[in-house]
Design an enzyme around this catalytic site. Structure first.
Site: not given
Length: 332
Positions: A43-44, A65-67, A149
């Protein structure tokens, strides 16, 4: 804070024209002058580092998403800082930083990748290069990335990985630890596989660079070891052998560490030091054939095979061991 914009004149090579660049990984494939490039499943938002990378939207107001995950973990202060620092958002291919707020990471470097079908590959390469330029300004030693992306923006995964590598190579970064972080098994495996292929792919691309510099007699003879475990490539120019390489050597190419962070031009310079008597000579038929071969290699992200045990070469070379994708034999 300095915003690195996609239109910055100093970065035009990654946007307006190609730059000719086109933990679960064995360390031998990841080292480069003290830097590490690796993949980690996780997990970033849990990374306790100098700066993590957010795959942001141009508006810089959060998203999915990640954002979305980074905004949720950082808390509402991140959105307030984004609004203050980036009232007009960020251009596609650009990057800029904020503090990490409630995240373990001290900072967040926001990068805007292109949407597949509307943006360009150069913008995707630029997003990575610009992130690492911002990281250098921050003095960051470790930077975890998502695969920019490749999620809701729809960029094909194989090309998204190669564009990431090209952006790292274009940046000339001083960051010591570059980590591609993903929670997904399949993405981690694909990045790991691409890292394994990075050294031979850079060798193939360096041959193209040598041809462009006029050394058109340089040829490659690629194949598989008898065990089927290792790819081999021999570079020759006439009767002179320039290089014999096997993936069993990892990133070591005749004394130079060659990874995804190495540019083909840098490797071409190194190869010329191995043959100081080599002079430019034309061989247009071979160089035209080789350009076509490398286009297929980069399209398939698979290595060429001209020889192997139980391999029938009568129908030409194969792109990817066992793939059945064939190209004609090189001209004599």
């Amino acid at each position: 804070m300095r915003l690195v914009e996609a239109t910055d004149a100093a970065h035009k090579c990654t946007l307006e024209a190609p730059c000719d660049l086109q933990g679960r990984i064995v360390a031998a494939y990841a080292r480069r002058m003290g830097a590490n490039i690796r993949v980690e499943q996780g997990d970033i938002t849990e990374q306790r580092v100098d700066a993590i990378v957010n795959a942001a939207s141009p508006a810089m107001r959060g998203g999915g998403g990640v954002d979305g995950a980074i905004h949720r973990a950082a808390g509402p202060g991140l959105l307030r800082e984004n609004i203050e620092r980036f009232p007009n958002g960020l251009p596609v291919g650009g990057a800029g930083w904020t503090t990490g707020h409630n995240l373990p990471a001290r900072n967040v470097i926001h990068a805007v990748g292109p949407i597949y079908g509307t943006g360009t590959r150069d913008q995707l390469v630029a997003a990575y290069a610009n992130v690492l330029r911002v990281a250098d300004e921050l003095g960051a030693e470790a930077v975890p990335f998502p695969l920019i992306s490749a999620g809701v923006y729809g960029w094909p995964r194989a090309d998204a990985i190669q564009a990431a590598f090209d952006g790292v190579a274009a940046s000339g970064t001083r960051v010591r630890d570059i980590v591609f972080v993903t929670p997904h098994d399949d993405i981690a495996r694909d990045i790991e596989s691409a890292l394994w292929k990075a050294t031979p792919l850079r060798i193939l691309q360096a041959v193209r660079v040598l041809h462009e510099r006029g050394y058109e007699t340089v040829r490659i003879h690629p194949g598989m070891s008898p065990s089927g475990m290792y790819w081999r490539g021999m570079l020759v120019a006439g009767d002179t052998e320039l290089l014999g390489y096997t993936t069993g050597n990892g990133a070591d190419v005749a004394g130079m560490d060659v990874t995804a962070a190495t540019t083909p031009d840098a490797l071409a310079d190194h190869l010329l030091t191995l043959a100081p008597g080599l002079t430019p000579e034309p061989n247009p038929r071979y160089t035209e054939w080789y350009r076509g071969l490398l286009e297929r290699v980069e399209e398939e992200y698979a290595l060429p095979i001209a020889f192997a045990d139980y391999f029938d070469a009568s129908e030409g070379w194969e792109i990817g061991w066992g793939s059945g994708v064939r190209v004609p034999h090189p001209p004599e």
